[in-house]
Write an enzyme that holds these catalytic residues in place. Structure first.
Site, PDB file in Angstrom:
ATOM      1  CD1 TRP A 363      16.337   0.589  11.479  1.00  0.00           C
ATOM      2  CD2 TRP A 363      16.801   0.553   9.293  1.00  0.00           C
ATOM      3  NE1 TRP A 363      17.644   0.193  11.341  1.00  0.00           N
ATOM      4  CE2 TRP A 363      17.951   0.149   9.997  1.00  0.00           C
ATOM      5  CE3 TRP A 363      16.868   0.609   7.901  1.00  0.00           C
ATOM      6  CZ2 TRP A 363      19.142  -0.197   9.360  1.00  0.00           C
ATOM      7  CZ3 TRP A 363      18.049   0.262   7.273  1.00  0.00           C
ATOM      8  CH2 TRP A 363      19.165  -0.142   7.993  1.00  0.00           C
ATOM      9  CG  ASN A 365      11.310   8.773   9.351  1.00  0.00           C
ATOM     10  OD1 ASN A 365      10.376   9.410   8.870  1.00  0.00           O
ATOM     11  ND2 ASN A 365      11.203   8.155  10.513  1.00  0.00           N
ATOM     12  N   PRO A 369      10.970   4.762  -0.137  1.00  0.00           N
ATOM     13  CG  PRO A 369      11.850   5.275  -2.245  1.00  0.00           C
ATOM     14  CD  PRO A 369      12.005   5.591  -0.788  1.00  0.00           C
ATOM     15  CG  HIS A 371       9.098   2.880   5.923  1.00  0.00           C
ATOM     16  ND1 HIS A 371       9.047   2.001   6.975  1.00  0.00           N
ATOM     17  CD2 HIS A 371       8.134   3.814   6.153  1.00  0.00           C
ATOM     18  CE1 HIS A 371       8.100   2.388   7.819  1.00  0.00           C
ATOM     19  NE2 HIS A 371       7.527   3.479   7.342  1.00  0.00           N
ATOM     20  CG  HIS A 404      20.635  -5.022   3.569  1.00  0.00           C
ATOM     21  ND1 HIS A 404      19.296  -4.847   3.814  1.00  0.00           N
ATOM     22  CD2 HIS A 404      21.160  -3.787   3.490  1.00  0.00           C
ATOM     23  CE1 HIS A 404      19.030  -3.557   3.879  1.00  0.00           C
ATOM     24  NE2 HIS A 404      20.153  -2.879   3.686  1.00  0.00           N
ATOM     25  CE1 TYR A 466      43.498  -7.126  -1.426  1.00  0.00           C
ATOM     26  CE2 TYR A 466      41.247  -6.493  -0.862  1.00  0.00           C
ATOM     27  CZ  TYR A 466      42.425  -6.251  -1.558  1.00  0.00           C
ATOM     28  OH  TYR A 466      42.528  -5.178  -2.373  1.00  0.00           O
TER      29      TYR A 466
END
Ligand SMILES: CC(C)(COP(=O)(O)OP(=O)(O)OC[C@H]1O[C@@H](n2cnc3c(N)ncnc32)[C@H](O)[C@@H]1OP(=O)(O)O)[C@@H](O)C(=O)NCCC(=O)NCCS
Length: 479
Positions: A363, A365, A369, A371, A404, A466
């Site tokens: 996380w 690496n 931007p 991080h 997310h 669906y």
């Protein structure tokens, strides 16, 4: 895939990559003995003796053909040029999907046609809410220093950032013509804008705090000009400066970004070609595998969990390939293209996440931007306020999990928390891998979590989508 002139062909580089010896002949040595040193002596001899020397070397070459050396794939060999393997992966990816491409071409015709997309947009721009939403944003408002108080400024920034975060989802959720892909794109752009404005506000606040010590009134140039001259606060408060930052491939604002001296046209062209080709490849792959994902809905309906597992294993490879392509397309080709165009000097968009032996390493690496933004504007400020490290890490992952979920649930118009849970699951996974697995085992665990974790989330969202939109699942085939 990469820049040919950055490294020569592997055949030329091979020996230097392994042990740093100049030539193969230089390393000749007797069985059980030590290397005899460089064979450069002949180069200093007269022409006659050189011929004799060459003759004796030929004889030696015929007599001995072994030397002390490691196999290339042993870590002791020091060999690190796996460019050919990378190209092999790309070739395998294309070949292994060729059958699917052909099948789909015959069944459904040409699925990816960029010209059609552009002409459709030009014909009826108002039925394309996502691009309109993006085009409509304007980030460049600010007040000259001293016009309003610090408190009022903070409040206005809060209102502005809230609007940046809330207005696009409201639009996406209310407009029926908004497609999920358009929604992801629009929200992605606004999320980036949100993070950038947050950083812009923070940095200017820090500048005000140290203004007495650092302010130099003789400031002429701000970001946006490639001529190097240091800008100090408030000389940076110009439209040119903020718009340079908005388009630059970074989320962290700085008054003086490192700048490259010129635009390398060949580099720019290579990145552009990569961008266009890889985008087509990704869309083609997504279309190619779409019927398979659709078919995987049937086992969910009949609750055949073995079949679900089979589909999961079937999905994991294409899903992973698409993700890897996305990584290269976005973090290497696209970001370098934009950086080159804007003469933005810091090209560290990713580090060697593929060697991650722990989850935190991954996380820290894979998306530099984000991080960097997390460290600078969230994690370190929390640590400085005395929050303990684990709590600060959990807080960062909570915020990341929120974004997310925001980027998936709203465009799909359904709230399921799979992405949120996937992100939060990184914390126990990190503790487990850190505690029980080391070295190659840790690296394998990180890869497995990437390869298996993502298709599980994808399958869950597709399944729920669906069920929600088609009242059940289709019997297979295209909708
Ligand atoms: C949470 C996260 C920020 C932790 O990063 P990390 O590098 O593992 O954190 P570390 O604890 O090792 O420390 C990082 C930095 O904080 C500094 N630091 C540590 N303790 C500190 C303290 N008490 N005060 C100030 N700084 C401190 C370290 O020196 C280090 O600084 P450096 O980067 O300049 O070397 C990182 O895992 C992360 O970015 N996670 C979210 C990623 C994400 O969601 N990405 C989305 C991709 S789609």
């Amino acid at each position: 895939m990469g820049d040919r002139n950055e490294r020569g062909p592997s055949t030329r580089r091979r020996r230097t990559t392994i042990s740093g010896e100049a030539t193969g002949a230089s390393a000749r040595q007797a069985n059980g003995g030590k290397a005899s040193g460089p064979g450069g002596q002949g180069e200093q001899d007269a022409p006659g003796s050189a011929r004799r020397h060459k003759g004796s070397n030929d004889v030696k070459d015929r007599l001995s053909c072994h030397r002390l050396q490691e196999s290339l794939l042993s870590s002791e060999s020091g060999y690190s040029n796996y460019r050919g393997i990378l190209n092999w992966c790309v070739v395998m990816l294309v070949l292994s999907n060729a059958r699917l491409f052909l099948e789909n071409l015959i069944k459904y015709g040409i699925l990816v046609d960029p010209i059609q997309v552009v002409s459709l947009f030009l014909k009826d721009p108002y039925s394309w809410p996502a691009p309109c939403l993006i085009i409509g944003n304007d980030a460049g408002h600010h007040w000259p220093p001293g016009t309003i108080s610090e408190g009022a400024g903070t409040f206005l920034h809060f209102v502005n950032l809230s609007a940046v975060l809330c207005f696009p989802p409201a639009t996406v959720l209310t407009l029926s013509s908004m497609t999920p892909v358009g929604g992801v794109f629009a929200l992605g752009v606004y999320t980036i804008l949100f993070l950038k404005l947050f950083s812009y506000k923070d940095v200017n606040k820090w500048c005000r705090e140290i203004r007495q010590a650092t302010a130099r009134p003789s400031v002429h140039r701000a970001n946006g000009s490639a001529v190097h001259s240091n800008v100090t606060y408030p000389g940076n408060l110009t439209h040119r400066d903020i718009y340079y930052f908005i388009f630059a491939p970074t989320l962290c604002y700085e008054l003086n970004f490192p700048r490259s001296t010129r635009i390398r046209k060949r580099f720019l062209l290579r990145r552009l070609i990569e961008m266009l080709f890889l985008m087509q490849l990704q869309v083609g792959l997504i279309h190619g595998w779409f019927p398979t994902v659709q078919n995987s809905m049937k086992p969910f309906q009949v609750k055949s969990y073995f079949q679900v597992l089979t589909f999961l294993f079937l999905l994991q490879v294409p899903n992973h390939m698409i993700w890897l392509l996305f990584f290269y397309w976005f973090f290497h080709s696209s970001m370098n293209f934009v950086a080159e165009l804007m003469q933005f000097g810091d090209r560290e968009f990713y580090r060697d996440w593929w060697n991650s032996e722990t989850v935190p390493y991954f996380w820290a690496n894979w998306n530099i931007p984000v991080h960097k933004w997390c460290l600078r504007h969230f994690y370190k400020p929390m640590l400085r306020k005395g929050v303990n490290k684990l709590a600060a890490q959990i807080a960062v992952f909570l915020v990341s999990a929120f974004f997310h979920e925001y980027l998936v649930s709203i465009p799909l118009k359904m709230f399921r928390l799979w992405a949120f849970m996937g992100m939060m699951a990184q914390i126990p996974l990190a503790l487990f891998v850190g505690r029980f697995l080391r070295g190659n085992y840790g690296n394998a665990a990180v890869w497995i979590s990437l390869i298996i974790g993502q298709p599980i989330a994808v399958l869950m969202y597709v399944h729920d989508y669906y069920v929600l939109h088609y009242g059940g699942v289709s019997e297979g085939g295209a909708v």
